[in-house]
Design a protein around this motif. Structure first.
Motif, short mmCIF file in Angstrom:
data_model
loop_
_atom_site.label_atom_id
_atom_site.label_comp_id
_atom_site.label_asym_id
_atom_site.label_seq_id
_atom_site.Cartn_x
_atom_site.Cartn_y
_atom_site.Cartn_z
N THR A 2 0.63 -1.71 0.20
CA THR A 2 0.23 -0.28 -0.23
C THR A 2 1.21 1.30 0.20
OG1 THR A 2 -1.40 -1.24 1.49
CG2 THR A 2 -2.27 1.18 1.02
N LEU A 9 1.41 7.13 -6.38
CA LEU A 9 0.84 8.58 -7.00
C LEU A 9 0.95 9.36 -6.35
CD1 LEU A 9 -2.44 5.96 -6.50
CD2 LEU A 9 -1.88 6.56 -9.18
N LEU A 72 -8.88 6.59 3.09
CA LEU A 72 -8.23 5.36 2.66
C LEU A 72 -7.98 4.31 4.72
CD1 LEU A 72 -4.70 7.45 0.66
CD2 LEU A 72 -6.87 6.03 0.08
N SER A 75 -10.48 2.67 4.47
CA SER A 75 -10.97 1.66 3.61
C SER A 75 -9.88 0.45 4.36
CB SER A 75 -10.23 1.96 2.20
OG SER A 75 -11.58 3.06 1.73
N ALA A 77 -6.34 0.99 4.86
CA ALA A 77 -4.74 0.90 5.22
C ALA A 77 -4.23 1.34 6.87
CB ALA A 77 -4.48 2.60 3.95
N THR B 150 -6.38 10.89 -11.95
CA THR B 150 -7.47 10.51 -12.56
C THR B 150 -8.53 9.65 -11.48
OG1 THR B 150 -6.25 7.88 -13.69
CG2 THR B 150 -6.07 10.40 -14.35
N GLU B 153 -6.61 6.34 -11.05
CA GLU B 153 -6.03 6.40 -10.61
C GLU B 153 -6.12 6.21 -9.13
OE1 GLU B 153 -2.43 8.57 -12.91
OE2 GLU B 153 -3.40 9.87 -11.39
N LEU B 157 -5.74 3.75 -5.73
CA LEU B 157 -5.39 3.88 -4.50
C LEU B 157 -5.70 3.83 -3.38
CD1 LEU B 157 -3.17 6.25 -2.80
CD2 LEU B 157 -5.08 7.77 -3.09
N PHE B 158 -7.31 3.52 -3.77
CA PHE B 158 -8.56 3.27 -2.75
C PHE B 158 -8.46 2.25 -2.32
CE2 PHE B 158 -10.37 7.02 -0.83
CZ PHE B 158 -10.26 8.02 -1.58
N ALA B 160 -6.00 -0.36 -3.02
CA ALA B 160 -4.58 -0.88 -2.50
C ALA B 160 -5.47 -0.68 -0.96
CB ALA B 160 -3.91 0.76 -2.85
N ALA B 161 -5.11 0.58 -0.51
CA ALA B 161 -5.55 0.33 1.00
C ALA B 161 -6.60 -0.21 1.25
CB ALA B 161 -6.70 1.99 1.35
N ALA B 162 -7.41 -1.26 0.60
CA ALA B 162 -8.64 -2.20 1.31
C ALA B 162 -8.06 -4.03 1.00
CB ALA B 162 -9.26 -1.54 0.39
N PRO B 166 -3.87 -3.77 -8.06
CA PRO B 166 -4.22 -2.55 -9.01
C PRO B 166 -5.15 -3.00 -10.02
CG PRO B 166 -2.14 -2.21 -8.36
CD PRO B 166 -2.73 -3.43 -7.70
N LEU B 205 -15.82 5.61 -4.39
CA LEU B 205 -14.87 5.11 -4.11
C LEU B 205 -15.49 5.07 -2.75
CD1 LEU B 205 -12.42 8.02 -5.05
CD2 LEU B 205 -12.13 6.60 -5.48
N HIS B 209 -14.29 -1.29 -1.98
CA HIS B 209 -14.04 -2.07 -0.57
C HIS B 209 -15.32 -2.68 -0.13
CE1 HIS B 209 -14.70 0.75 1.77
NE2 HIS B 209 -14.86 0.62 2.80
#
Lengths: 224, 268, 104
Positions: A2, A9, A72, A75, A77, B150, B153, B157-158, B160-162, B166, B205, B209
Motif C-alpha cells: 500500500t 501516486l 484511506l 478503507s 490502510a 484521474t 488512479e 489508491l483506494f 490498495a488501501a483495502a 491495482p 470510492l 471495498h
C-alpha cells in the motif's frame, strides 16, 4: 505494498504540477549561483536550498492529502502505509534532486571529496522530507507551515555554525559534512554530521508518525 | 483449482466471507462450470466481479421483503457532541440494520455532518457509545478526492488501501461507475470533472471495498435529474443487497426512499 | 423482465422433478421463457438452497463430473404456491390492460 502505491501516486500528482515542480527544482540553483565564486559557500548554500525545497514540497504533499488520507484509513490502510508512502515519494524525489545537483557541482567546480559531497546533499534531502512532514503535522495550514520552514532555513543559514543554535537546527548535519567535504578537515566532522543527520531523521520521522497515528486513529468500535 | 477459482475464492474472503464457506462456494462454482462444459470466466465473467455479484444475490432475498431485519450494522446510544461549552447535539439514539436506509435530516448547522463523521469514527463523540460494523464506506460532502489524479488512479489508491491489486481495483471501480451511468475518462484529472461527476467518483470510492455500512453526506450535489434518479436506484440496490445506508439530506422529497428518518433538529 | 419470476420458474420446474443447474437452464430455454446465463441461474439456485426452499443432493452423471441435483422442499412448495398467486394476479392484470386496448 500500500505504501508503494501511495508513494507512486503521490509522485505522479506532484509530477503533474509542472510550474510548482520547476520552481522547486530551480530553488537550490539560485542558492548555488549566488556564491558560485566560493566552492565551500556555494555547496553549503546549495545543500540548504535542497533541504528547503524538499521540506516545503513535503509540507504541501502531506497537506494536500488531508482529505484523502482519513478515507484511506477507513478503507483499511495503516497510518504507516499512508504517511510513509507520502514521505517515501518526496524522499526519493529529493535524493534524485540531490544527485542531479551533485553532478552539476562536480562538473562546474570539481569536488575534492565527491563521496562526502554526495552524502551531504543526499542526507539533507532525506532529513528534509520528514521535517516537512513534521511541520505539516504540527501546523496543518499551508501558509503557517511554509513560514515556519522559512524561519528554520533562515536561522540555519545565519546562525554561527559552531554555536548551539545552529546545532539545534535540522540541517546542521549538511554543514558539518560539507566542512569535511570542502575544507579537507578530519573525519570527526563527517561522523558528527552523520550522527546529527540520523538523529534528526529519527526525531522528525518518529514525530510525524506519532502525530498522524493519533490524528488518523480510528476508534475500536465494537461490533453491534 | 483453476486460477479463476483461486481469484474467486480470494475475493470472497476479502469481501468478508468465512474461509470455509468461501472454499465451498468456489468448489461449487467450479463444478457448475464443469457441468456446463464451459470455462468459468466465459460462464461467469471476471472472478472478482462475480464474487460481488454472487454475494449480493445471496443476501438479497434472504431478507424478508417487508421491513428490514438484517443484522444491526450501526448503533448509537446517547451520543452527544460539544465544542467547548457549545452543545451541538446530545442524546442521539439510532439503530440501522442491514437492508435499511436511514436519513439524517435537520436545519443547517445542527451537526448532521458531524454526526455522520462520528458514525464513521473520524470524529470522537463527547458522550455516548458508538457500535458499528468494521467494514464501512464514508462519502464526505466535499473534498475526499485528489485533484491531480484521474479516476482510475483513485480506484488504484483506494483499492490498495483495502488490499486490492491495482488492476482488480480499476476494473471494479469502472464496473461500479457504469452503474451510475458514468464512464471515467482515462486521462481526465479529477479537478477537471464537473461537480456531479466528482460526486459519482466519491460514491464509487466509498463503495469500492464493498462495505456493509455506507455513510453518505448529501452525496447528490451537482447531480442532474437523471443522475439523481440513478443515485436513488443505487441506494435501493444496496438496500436490497442487505447493506445498511445512512444518508444525510436536507431535501424532503428524498424521504420517500428511506425506511427511517432521524430529525437531528428536533432534539433541541 | 424475468428477474422477479426466476424463482417462481425454478421452483415450478423442481416440483415437476429434481434437476441440476444446466438441465434447468435447458428446460427454461426449451419452454421459450429465456436463455438464462450461468451468472444469473447459479446464484439463484444457491439462494434457494440457502433459504431452505430447495435441498441439494449429489448425483452421478453419465459422463464428466458429478452433479448437484436440487429437489423442492415443503417450504419451497408453500413459497411456490404464494408466488403462483402473485404471478396469476400480475398476469390477469396485464391481460386486462392488453384486452382493454385491443377492443378499441
Amino acid at each position: 505494498m500500500t505504501a508503494l502505491v501511495v508513494a507512486a501516486l503521490s509522485a505522479r500528482e506532484v509530477g503533474r504540477r509542472r510550474t510548482a515542480l520547476v520552481l522547486v527544482i530551480s530553488l537550490p540553483l539560485w542558492f548555488y549561483l549566488v556564491r558560485r565564486d566560493l566552492t565551500g559557500q556555494s555547496l553549503r548554500m546549495l545543500t540548504l536550498g535542497i533541504g528547503w525545497a524538499v521540506s516545503t514540497l513535503t509540507l504541501f504533499v502531506v497537506n494536500a492529502s488531508r482529505g484523502v488520507d482519513p478515507r484511506l484509513r477507513l478503507s483499511g490502510a495503516s497510518t504507516a502505509a499512508v504517511i510513509g508512502g507520502r514521505l517515501l515519494a518526496t524522499t526519493a524525489g529529493g535524493v534524485a534532486l540531490a544527485a542531479a545537483y551533485w553532478l552539476l557541482a562536480a562538473v562546474d567546480q570539481g569536488l575534492d571529496r565527491p563521496a562526502a559531497a554526495a552524502l551531504m546533499m543526499a542526507l539533507t534531502a532525506a532529513v528534509a522530507a520528514p521535517l516537512g512532514g513534521l511541520v505539516a503535522a504540527v501546523l496543518p495550514r499551508e501558509l503557517e507551515g511554509a513560514l515556519a520552514l522559512l524561519s528554520i532555513c533562515a536561522v540555519q543559514m545565519l546562525a554561527d555554525p559552531a554555536g548551539l543554535v545552529a546545532k539545534l537546527m535540522p540541517f546542521w548535519s549538511g554543514r558539518e559534512i560539507g566542512t569535511y567535504a570542502v575544507d579537507a578537515t578530519g573525519p570527526e566532522y563527517l561522523w558528527r554530521g552523520l550522527a546529527h543527520g540520523v538523529l534528526t531523521w529519527l526525531i522528525c520521522a518518529g514525530g510525524t508518525w506519532s502525530i498522524f497515528a493519533w490524528r488518523l486513529r480510528l476508534p475500536r468500535c465494537p461490533e453491534p | 483449482m483453476t486460477a479463476w477459482g483461486v481469484r474467486f475464492e480470494d475475493e470472497l474472503r476479502r469481501l468478508g466471507v468465512q474461509p470455509g464457506r468461501a472454499r465451498q462456494l468456489a468448489d461449487e462454482t467450479a463444478q457448475q462450470a464443469a457441468e456446463c462444459d464451459a470455462a468459468p470466466d466465459s460462464l461467469f465473467g471476471p472472478a472478482h466481479l462475480y464474487a460481488r455479484h454472487l454475494l449480493s444475490e445471496l443476501t438479497t432475498r434472504t431478507l424478508p421483503l417487508n421491513g428490514p431485519s438484517g443484522p444491526v450494522r450501526l448503533r448509537l446510544t446517547g451520543v452527544g457532541k460539544r465544542y467547548r461549552r457549545r452543545t451541538v447535539f446530545d442524546g442521539v439514539d439510532l439503530t440501522v440494520r442491514g437492508g435499511e436506509v436511514a436519513a439524517i435530516v435537520g436545519a443547517n448547522g445542527c451537526g448532521k455532518s458531524t454526526l455522520l463523521r462520528i458514525c464513521a469514527g473520524l470524529t470522537r463523540p463527547s458522550s455516548g457509545r458508538v457500535q458499528r460494523t468494521r467494514r464501512v464506506g464514508f462519502v464526505p460532502q466535499d473534498a475526499g478526492t485528489a485533484g491531480w489524479l484521474t479516476a482510475d488512479e483513485h480506484f488504484t489508491l483506494f483499492g490498495a488501501a483495502a488490499g486490492m491489486a491495482p488492476r482488480r481495483a480499476r476494473s471494479t471501480g469502472e464496473h461500479l461507475a457504469a452503474r451510475l451511468a458514468w464512464r471515467p475518462g482515462r486521462k481526465q484529472l479529477t479537478q477537471h470533472l464537473s461537480g456531479g461527476t466528482r460526486q459519482k467518483l466519491n460514491l464509487v470510492l466509498g463503495e469500492l471495498h464493498s462495505p456493509d455500512l455506507l455513510l453518505l453526506d448529501e452525496p447528490y450535489q451537482g447531480f442532474d435529474q437523471g443522475t439523481y434518479l440513478d443515485f436513488w436506484h443505487q441506494v435501493r440496490a444496496w438496500r436490497e443487497a442487505g447493506r445498511a445506508v445512512v444518508v444525510v439530506t436536507h431535501l424532503l422529497h428524498d424521504l420517500q426512499h428511506v425506511d427511517q428518518v432521524f430529525d437531528l433538529g428536533a432534539l433541541r | 423482465m424475468l428477474h422477479g419470476f426466476l424463482d417462481l420458474c425454478l421452483l415450478a420446474m423442481l416440483r415437476e422433478k429434481p434437476d441440476y443447474g444446466y438441465g434447468l437452464a435447458q428446460r427454461l430455454a426449451t419452454a421459450g421463457v429465456a436463455d438464462v446465463p450461468g451468472g444469473t441461474l447459479y446464484p439463484a439456485l444457491l439462494r434457494l438452497e440457502q433459504q431452505g426452499l430447495a435441498s441439494p443432493s449429489w448425483g452421478p452423471s453419465e459422463s464428466g463430473p458429478r452433479r448437484k441435483y436440487y429437489a423442492i422442499t415443503d417450504l419451497g412448495r408453500t413459497e411456490l404456491a404464494a408466488q403462483v398467486t402473485g404471478w396469476q394476479r400480475f398476469r390477469d392484470g396485464v391481460d386486462t390492460l392488453v384486452a382493454a386496448g385491443a377492443r378499441r
